[in-house]
Design a protein around this motif. Structure first.
Motif, PDB file in Angstrom:
ATOM      1  N   ILE A 188      30.385 -20.636   4.940  1.00  0.00           N
ATOM      2  CA  ILE A 188      30.746 -21.971   5.867  1.00  0.00           C
ATOM      3  C   ILE A 188      30.872 -22.922   4.865  1.00  0.00           C
TER       4      ILE A 188
ATOM      5  N   GLY B 154      32.126 -27.223   5.437  1.00  0.00           N
ATOM      6  CA  GLY B 154      31.947 -28.776   6.681  1.00  0.00           C
ATOM      7  C   GLY B 154      31.678 -29.876   6.068  1.00  0.00           C
TER       8      GLY B 154
ATOM      9  N   VAL C 100      22.592 -25.861  14.585  1.00  0.00           N
ATOM     10  CA  VAL C 100      24.381 -24.944  15.204  1.00  0.00           C
ATOM     11  C   VAL C 100      24.224 -24.153  14.648  1.00  0.00           C
TER      12      VAL C 100
ATOM     13  N   VAL D  82      26.723 -21.226  13.664  1.00  0.00           N
ATOM     14  CA  VAL D  82      28.017 -20.505  13.819  1.00  0.00           C
ATOM     15  C   VAL D  82      27.919 -18.799  13.102  1.00  0.00           C
TER      16      VAL D  82
ATOM     17  N   THR E 112      34.296 -20.530   7.888  1.00  0.00           N
ATOM     18  CA  THR E 112      33.985 -20.886   8.873  1.00  0.00           C
ATOM     19  C   THR E 112      33.647 -22.274   8.651  1.00  0.00           C
ATOM     20  N   THR E 113      34.558 -23.240   8.910  1.00  0.00           N
ATOM     21  CA  THR E 113      34.908 -24.874   9.505  1.00  0.00           C
ATOM     22  C   THR E 113      33.948 -25.110  10.752  1.00  0.00           C
ATOM     23  N   VAL E 114      33.198 -26.367  10.300  1.00  0.00           N
ATOM     24  CA  VAL E 114      31.822 -26.664  11.068  1.00  0.00           C
ATOM     25  C   VAL E 114      31.660 -28.223  10.571  1.00  0.00           C
TER      26      VAL E 114
END
Length: 137
Positions: free
Chosen positions: A39, A41, A116, A118, A126-128
């Motif tokens: 992850i 972000g 959140v 994910v 994964t971009t958040v």
């Protein structure tokens, strides 16, 4: 061997052990072998303007925050990190579903963020964006 040399060697051995364990990584360490997925972000707080006018925008701004990543059954902490001054973070994790639990570093009640969820897929990050609420309306 003199005591200064022994101390220096002990410090180097400890630093190498901590680095190998992932403790030297300020952006958190996920599971071994998970470097191809995870992850990344930003943590952002809303502009907090009580009145937004077109000619006077109130953009979101970055916020440094503590992030705890939990997952699995039973749910457990799998990684922790702190986003940088621009709100950026990156954590390597194997594929799966995780909950990011953000914490305001100031200790104040606001800004506040909700957890959140994910999902990480194999071979990618994964971009958040983790949104914080300033509490100003």
């Amino acid at each position: 061997m003199n005591s200064h040399l022994r101390t220096a060697l002990a410090v180097l051995a400890l630093a190498a052990a901590l680095s190998a364990a992932g403790c030297g990584d300020s952006h958190g360490a996920g599971s071994p072998g998970a470097s191809d997925s995870g992850i990344n972000g930003r943590t952002m707080v809303d502009g907090g303007c009580p009145v937004v006018r077109e000619q006077s925008p109130c953009p979101d701004r970055p916020l440094s925050a503590r992030l705890t990543f939990t997952g699995g059954d039973p749910e457990r902490t799998v990684a922790e990190t702190t986003s940088d001054a621009l709100g950026h973070f990156r954590v390597s994790l194997p594929p799966g579903t995780y909950i990011i639990r953000p914490t305001n570093l100031t200790g104040a009640v606001t800004p506040i963020a909700q957890p959140v969820s994910v999902t990480v897929t194999s071979g990618r990050f994964t971009t958040v964006v983790v949104p914080f609420d300033s509490g100003i309306r």
